[in-house]
Design a protein around this motif. Structure first.
Motif, short mmCIF file in Angstrom:
data_model
loop_
_atom_site.label_atom_id
_atom_site.label_comp_id
_atom_site.label_asym_id
_atom_site.label_seq_id
_atom_site.Cartn_x
_atom_site.Cartn_y
_atom_site.Cartn_z
N ARG A 141 5.42 -3.75 41.56
CA ARG A 141 5.35 -4.42 40.25
C ARG A 141 4.12 -4.41 39.55
NH1 ARG A 141 9.68 -4.28 37.47
NH2 ARG A 141 8.91 -6.38 36.43
N PRO A 142 4.24 -4.56 38.51
CA PRO A 142 2.89 -4.67 37.76
C PRO A 142 2.47 -6.02 38.34
CG PRO A 142 4.29 -4.10 36.17
CD PRO A 142 4.99 -4.24 37.11
N ASP A 143 1.14 -6.29 38.45
CA ASP A 143 0.83 -7.54 38.79
C ASP A 143 -0.93 -8.05 38.12
OD1 ASP A 143 -1.44 -6.23 40.27
OD2 ASP A 143 -0.38 -6.73 42.08
N CYS A 160 10.14 -14.08 30.24
CA CYS A 160 10.13 -12.74 29.93
C CYS A 160 11.62 -12.03 30.80
CB CYS A 160 8.93 -12.04 30.58
SG CYS A 160 9.01 -10.35 30.50
N PRO A 161 12.32 -11.36 29.86
CA PRO A 161 13.56 -10.66 30.58
C PRO A 161 13.11 -9.51 31.55
CG PRO A 161 13.44 -10.20 28.28
CD PRO A 161 12.29 -11.17 28.75
N PHE A 162 11.72 -9.01 31.47
CA PHE A 162 11.33 -7.95 32.10
C PHE A 162 10.41 -8.19 33.21
CE2 PHE A 162 12.40 -6.46 27.85
CZ PHE A 162 13.28 -5.36 28.37
N GLU A 163 10.34 -9.56 33.49
CA GLU A 163 9.31 -10.13 34.42
C GLU A 163 7.99 -9.40 34.47
OE1 GLU A 163 12.63 -9.89 37.93
OE2 GLU A 163 10.59 -9.98 38.91
N PRO A 190 4.64 -10.55 32.81
CA PRO A 190 3.46 -11.34 33.06
C PRO A 190 2.94 -11.65 34.33
CG PRO A 190 4.79 -12.22 31.02
CD PRO A 190 5.80 -11.35 31.84
N ALA A 191 1.99 -11.51 34.75
CA ALA A 191 1.66 -11.70 36.13
C ALA A 191 0.55 -12.73 36.05
CB ALA A 191 0.84 -10.50 36.95
N LYS A 195 15.40 0.34 38.00
CA LYS A 195 15.23 -1.08 37.94
C LYS A 195 14.69 -1.58 36.33
CE LYS A 195 14.33 -2.31 42.50
NZ LYS A 195 13.70 -3.26 43.50
N PRO A 224 16.62 -3.41 33.74
CA PRO A 224 17.67 -4.18 33.91
C PRO A 224 18.71 -4.15 32.65
CG PRO A 224 15.88 -5.70 33.43
CD PRO A 224 15.26 -4.02 33.54
N GLY A 225 19.88 -4.28 32.81
CA GLY A 225 20.86 -4.12 31.71
C GLY A 225 20.61 -5.56 31.06
N LEU A 226 20.50 -5.30 29.42
CA LEU A 226 20.06 -6.63 28.96
C LEU A 226 20.97 -6.94 27.86
CD1 LEU A 226 16.38 -6.59 28.93
CD2 LEU A 226 17.91 -8.19 30.28
N PRO A 227 21.38 -8.03 27.19
CA PRO A 227 22.12 -8.24 25.88
C PRO A 227 21.30 -7.46 24.59
CG PRO A 227 21.07 -10.16 26.62
CD PRO A 227 20.93 -9.28 27.82
#
Lengths: 398, 304
Positions: free
Chosen positions: B81-83, B155-158, B160-161, B250, B252-255
């Motif tokens: 994941r980005p970090d 954040c819905p995409f996870e 910010p680190a 990965k 994610p399905g989002l509204p």
């Protein structure tokens, strides 16, 4: 019936145990401020909020609700019968919010920048509103507490050593402050209730910005209403809990003549909370998750059954309401239910959509939390020992 | 007694009227997205997993060089994941596709901040340290940040680190959309400029949507008829084209609802102009004056 300082031994084995927790917590905090948040916690990029936010902040605020709920009952709705519990509840609230802020100082990455929200406003941010309310409310609580200090030390200010030259100045501040507050206290009492309603509900709105991350059993547009309803419902049980602990540990009158009638309000307040939680679950059809066996669902079931339904049913019985043990157990269950609710919303029900892996607080996180709670209890004990908080004249000699 | 009660209802009525007005006229939520932002279109069918974008990103943003920059095999064994050391990473996925020799075909997917049109992080940030710029970039100002990490929660995409190992001045770390470059004429984000297979196309978001739709149409059977990021959480500046379902890489399905919409709507309808606190104050003050007068009335002494 009048509140008075306790005349009791201060250093007991319990106090020494508290002191051990305080020292351990202090060491963990030292670790946090030398090695970083990652050094003492299990927080990650996927799990940015953990025990400190869920317990120290969210739960701390909820459990300090006794302050504004008793003030509203006794001072605004005129039930003066309950006045003797307002002082200990006010002390708990003032200490509780102080420790919410201390917990925040440990949790936020740039503790020294905590003042910045005062000058950088984001009106879209729910957290901004919470922060402003908590900041103002903390000051309101200190102001509400000042007359208690004044009552004890007015015309008796006797500072030690070098500070004694300030005696007359401190006395003047106490007297003037007390005189001004005598006339204006009603503003602060109402302001305290208003600010509490605002941020108690907004704490629930915090998670609304992350619809895909909070488990549907908790994610509902009614979250702010539920947080407010549960905070109001836990107010009197907190008073029962504290009063029972304080009166049994200091061997004072158990005050059942006040606590039993208080539980009658709790039946309605907790009943309302139970109603909206159940109604919301039925309306949004989230009951489909109830038997899926995941730890989130099980945690929800414990919250609903042991933390709300069971104590509510218990309090319906007169025999429970008349029993000191009965109401204490019911109060503990209600408090446990609210604690679990906050933990569920901020920790258990929070599932990052991409990363896997679960979060469990590190030892360091727990030491900080326990240390802060122990310090709070320690200061509570100092305050009731030296200030007129608890109703002292009704002391029972065993 | 009578007077105080009448007074009480008068105050209550006034409070009620003041609550009805702003509640009724509370403005409906509207998007604050920039009109004509830049974006990037990532074509997963073109990406070969060379990780040049990772290397260039680190160079441009003065981050540590990526782990084993020339490695294109073992590095992919674990999903990354980005970090706080890397604003973008490329992952390899085996999604079940096989080639003519019955060998599994990998799909490579680059991840970075999506630069949402209505970013949850910007709405959440307590001090406004995160802002959505006219260029489309979601920018972070460390001088305002207090480190509450609410942006990361939102954040819905996870994405910010956090610099969890910095005790005093940790920062939120995420893709900057190379703001300093794209805000200048002809400037490209580091990753888009270096990509040897043109898997990353930089341009105006509206143009990219046209390009993407054209590419889907002209290559029947290759792409899914879905540009990821066109509508997800109200639209993002970074968008993806793929031949495999986005969930398998990965994304994610989002509204389609922008994340901040519900929380901002509730928050503003409750607190705009502070109408509800003011009304509550009025109602409680009315109650208090009534109970006080009742207590002062000699007929009511003791009747609590």
């Amino acid at each position: 019936m009048k509140a008075a300082p306790l005349n009791k031994k201060f250093w007991t084995p319990g106090v020494l145990v508290m002191l051990c927790f305080m020292i351990a917590g202090a060491i963990a905090i030292l670790g946090r401020f030398t090695g970083g948040i990652g050094y003492v916690t299990n927080l990650s990029n996927a799990r940015p909020w953990g025990l400190w936010v869920g317990v120290d902040v969210a739960t701390g605020v909820a459990l300090a609700a006794g302050g504004f709920t008793t003030a509203a009952l006794a001072h605004i709705f005129g039930r003066h019968h309950y006045e003797s519990v307002t002082r200990p509840a006010l002390l708990t609230a003032a200490l509780g919010y102080t420790f919410v802020v201390l917990g925040l100082l440990v949790d936020i990455g740039r503790s020294w920048a905590i003042w910045k929200p005062m000058f950088n406003w984001n009106f879209n941010s729910v957290l901004f509103e919470v922060a402003m309310c908590v900041m103002i409310y903390l000051n309101v609580l200190y102001i509400e507490f000042l007359p208690i200090v004044a009552e004890q030390f007015k015309d008796r200010v006797n500072l030690p050593g070098m500070l004694s030259s300030l005696n007359s100045l401190v006395n003047w501040i106490l007297k003037t402050g007390d005189a001004i507050l005598n006339k204006t206290m009603w503003i602060f009492i109402i302001l305290g209730v208003v600010l509490s309603c605002m941020h108690q509900s907004s704490l629930g709105s915090l998670m609304l910005v992350a619809p895909t991350k909070l488990h549907p059993l908790w994610y509902t547009p009614l979250l702010p209403l539920m947080f407010l309803a549960s905070a109001i419902a836990v107010g009197y049980p907190m008073v029962i809990f504290e009063t029972t602990i304080a009166t049994s540990s200091f061997k004072l009158d158990p005050e059942m003549d006040i606590l039993t009638p208080l539980t009658r309000f709790t039946i309605y307040l907790l009943g309302f909370y139970l109603l909206i939680k159940t109604g919301d679950m039925i309306y949004r059809k989230t009951w489909v998750y109830l038997l899926d066996g995941t730890y989130q669902t099980n945690s929800f079931l414990v919250e609903m059954i042991c933390g709300i339904a069971l104590p509510w049913v218990m309090l319906l019985f007169n025999r429970v309401r008349q029993s000191r043990t009965g109401i204490f157990i019911a109060a503990c269950l209600i408090i446990g239910g609210v604690v679990l609710n906050r933990v569920n919303v901020f920790i258990v029900g929070y599932k990052p959509p991409i990363s896997e892996g679960t979060y469990f607080p590190a030892v360091g996180e727990m030491l900080v939390t326990f240390g802060l709670i122990a310090t709070l209890m320690f200061i509570y004990r100092i305050a009731v020992t030296f200030l007129p908080v608890l109703p002292g004249s009704r002391e029972v000699n065993v | 007694m009578l007077l105080s009660r009448r007074n009480f209802f008068k105050i209550l009525g006034a409070a009620g009227a003041s609550t009805a007005l702003p509640a009724g006229s509370a403005q409906a939520w509207s998007s604050k997205a920039p009109d004509d932002p830049y974006g990037c279109l990532v074509d997963l069918t073109r990406c070969v997993g060379c990780r040049k974008c990772e290397e260039e990103c680190a160079r441009v943003n003065e981050l540590p060089a990526p782990e084993r920059p020339n490695c294109q095999c073992t590095i992919f064994e674990k999903n990354r994941r980005p970090d706080d050391d890397a604003f973008t990473v490329v992952n390899r996925y085996f999604t079940g596709r096989i080639d003519n020799f019955n060998k599994p075909v990998p799909t490579y997917a680059k991840v970075q901040c999506m630069h949402c049109q209505d970013p949850a992080c910007v709405s959440a940030c307590i001090v406004g340290a995160l802002t959505k710029d006219e260029t489309g970039a979601v920018r972070y100002n460390k001088d305002k940040c207090i480190g509450c990490r609410y942006c990361m929660v939102a954040c819905p995409f996870e994405i910010p680190a956090y610099e969890y190992d910095d005790p005093i001045t940790p920062k939120v770390m995420k893709c900057t959309f190379c703001y300093d470059r794209i805000s200048k004429d002809g400037g490209l984000p580091g990753c888009a400029g270096i990509c040897p297979t043109e898997a990353i196309t930089f341009g105006k978001r509206s143009t990219l949507l046209k390009v993407g739709k054209k590419r889907v149409k002209e290559n029947p059977g290759i792409y899914l008829d879905h540009i990821y990021g066109e509508k997800e959480v109200g639209g993002t500046s970074w968008m993806y084209l793929s031949s495999v379902p986005f969930k398998k890489v990965k994304l994610p399905g989002l509204p389609e609802t922008p994340s901040p919409k519900l929380s901002e709507t509730i928050h503003h309808s409750l607190f705009s102009y502070l109408w509800s606190p003011i009304a509550l104050f009025g109602v409680l003050a009315a109650f208090m004056s009534r109970t006080k007068k009742e207590a002062d009335n000699p007929d009511n002494k003791g009747g609590v």
